[in-house]
Scaffold this motif. Structure first.
Motif, short mmCIF file in Angstrom:
data_model
loop_
_atom_site.label_atom_id
_atom_site.label_comp_id
_atom_site.label_asym_id
_atom_site.label_seq_id
_atom_site.Cartn_x
_atom_site.Cartn_y
_atom_site.Cartn_z
N THR A 136 0.98 -1.32 -0.08
CA THR A 136 0.03 -0.02 0.10
C THR A 136 0.90 1.43 -0.05
N GLY A 137 0.63 2.27 -0.81
CA GLY A 137 1.31 3.46 -0.94
C GLY A 137 2.64 3.16 -1.68
N THR A 165 4.50 -1.27 -8.23
CA THR A 165 4.12 0.07 -8.87
C THR A 165 4.37 0.00 -10.66
N PRO A 166 3.08 -0.05 -11.09
CA PRO A 166 3.15 -0.04 -12.70
C PRO A 166 3.36 1.28 -13.10
N GLN A 176 -5.35 -0.13 -17.17
CA GLN A 176 -6.20 1.19 -16.24
C GLN A 176 -5.27 2.29 -16.30
N LYS A 177 -5.83 3.37 -16.26
CA LYS A 177 -4.93 4.49 -16.41
C LYS A 177 -4.06 4.79 -15.06
N ILE A 178 -2.89 5.22 -15.15
CA ILE A 178 -2.14 5.23 -13.78
C ILE A 178 -2.58 6.54 -12.88
N ASN A 179 -2.57 6.37 -11.59
CA ASN A 179 -3.21 7.16 -10.80
C ASN A 179 -2.26 8.73 -10.54
N LYS A 180 -2.47 9.34 -9.81
CA LYS A 180 -1.84 10.75 -9.45
C LYS A 180 -0.56 10.40 -8.88
N GLU A 181 -0.45 9.46 -8.02
CA GLU A 181 0.87 9.19 -7.15
C GLU A 181 1.79 8.53 -7.93
N GLU A 187 7.22 11.79 -12.88
CA GLU A 187 8.08 13.14 -12.79
C GLU A 187 9.14 13.30 -11.97
N LYS A 188 9.01 12.47 -10.83
CA LYS A 188 10.50 12.76 -9.97
C LYS A 188 11.54 11.54 -10.78
N LEU A 189 11.46 10.44 -11.40
CA LEU A 189 12.26 9.84 -12.02
C LEU A 189 12.97 10.55 -13.33
#
Length: 215
Positions: A136-137, A165-166, A176-181, A187-189
């Motif tokens: 989770t998370g 994490t996909p 499925q579309k990827i979420n905000k997290e 973006e960090k990568l």
């Protein structure tokens, strides 16, 4: 005849020099889902010997600090681990006896979620980070860890592990579309100039290390 012998000798020296300067390095990674069973440890050790990697990274070893000596593989004496007292998570990096590796710095957490090694491999700098992200998370965890290790990450860094994490819809069977997290993690990568090696080499291939028939 003498000239041919001389050229052959020079070619041999050149090949030898190439081997010394740029040897082949293979890194494999596997979530072992627990190594407290002797039978499981024997099977994993056999698999590592069969694959014969330069470096092997394991996640979810489930070994406590007092049990870490149980992980032994002949030919991979250098074993660095991050372990959890509760026999949860746990990561390990095994380095082959065949290579010239020297560790300079090690960072790890007490939860057994990650271990980072900075050192030299055949006199070349290398930073290796092995991560087991929680179920989770996970995207938030990975992003925060990257921020914490930002000063240690450079162009010699390789990050492996089970990130849970996909990073793209292509990495999910459901598409499925990827979420905000996950978007924020990507973006960090990008900011840190880190690339997904598999996606770079296989931009359109749907491939999975684990497939759940129920889902």
């Amino acid at each position: 005849m003498g000239r041919e012998t001389k050229e052959t000798e020079e070619n041999r020296k050149t090949r030898h020099k190439m081997v010394v300067v740029g040897p082949h390095v293979s890194i494999i990674t596997l979530n072992v889902n627990g190594l407290n069973s002797p039978i499981k440890r024997h099977r994993v050790a056999g698999w590592i010997k069969e694959q014969d990697p330069t470096i092997c990274c394991l996640q979810e070893t489930h070994l406590s600090p007092k049990d870490k000596h149980r992980l032994r593989v002949k030919g991979w004496r250098t074993i660095l681990q991050a372990n959890n007292e509760q026999k949860k998570a746990g990561v390990a990096i095994l380095i082959s006896d065949k290579v010239d590796f020297k560790a300079k710095q090690i960072k790890k957490d007490k939860e057994g979620q990650y271990i980072m090694i900075k050192g030299t491999l055949h006199q070349e700098d290398i930073t290796l980070i092995n991560i087991y992200a929680p179920n989770t998370g996970a995207p938030k965890f990975v992003k925060q860890l990257l921020i914490e290790l930002k000063e240690d990450i450079n162009n010699n860094t390789i990050i492996v592990g089970d990130l849970n994490t996909p990073l793209t819809p292509m990495d999910r069977t459901s598409r499925q579309k990827i979420n905000k997290e996950i978007i924020e993690l990507n973006e960090k990568l990008d900011q840190m100039d880190l690339i997904d090696i598999y996606r770079t080499l296989h931009p359109k291939t749907a491939g999975y290390t684990f497939f759940s028939s129920a889902h």
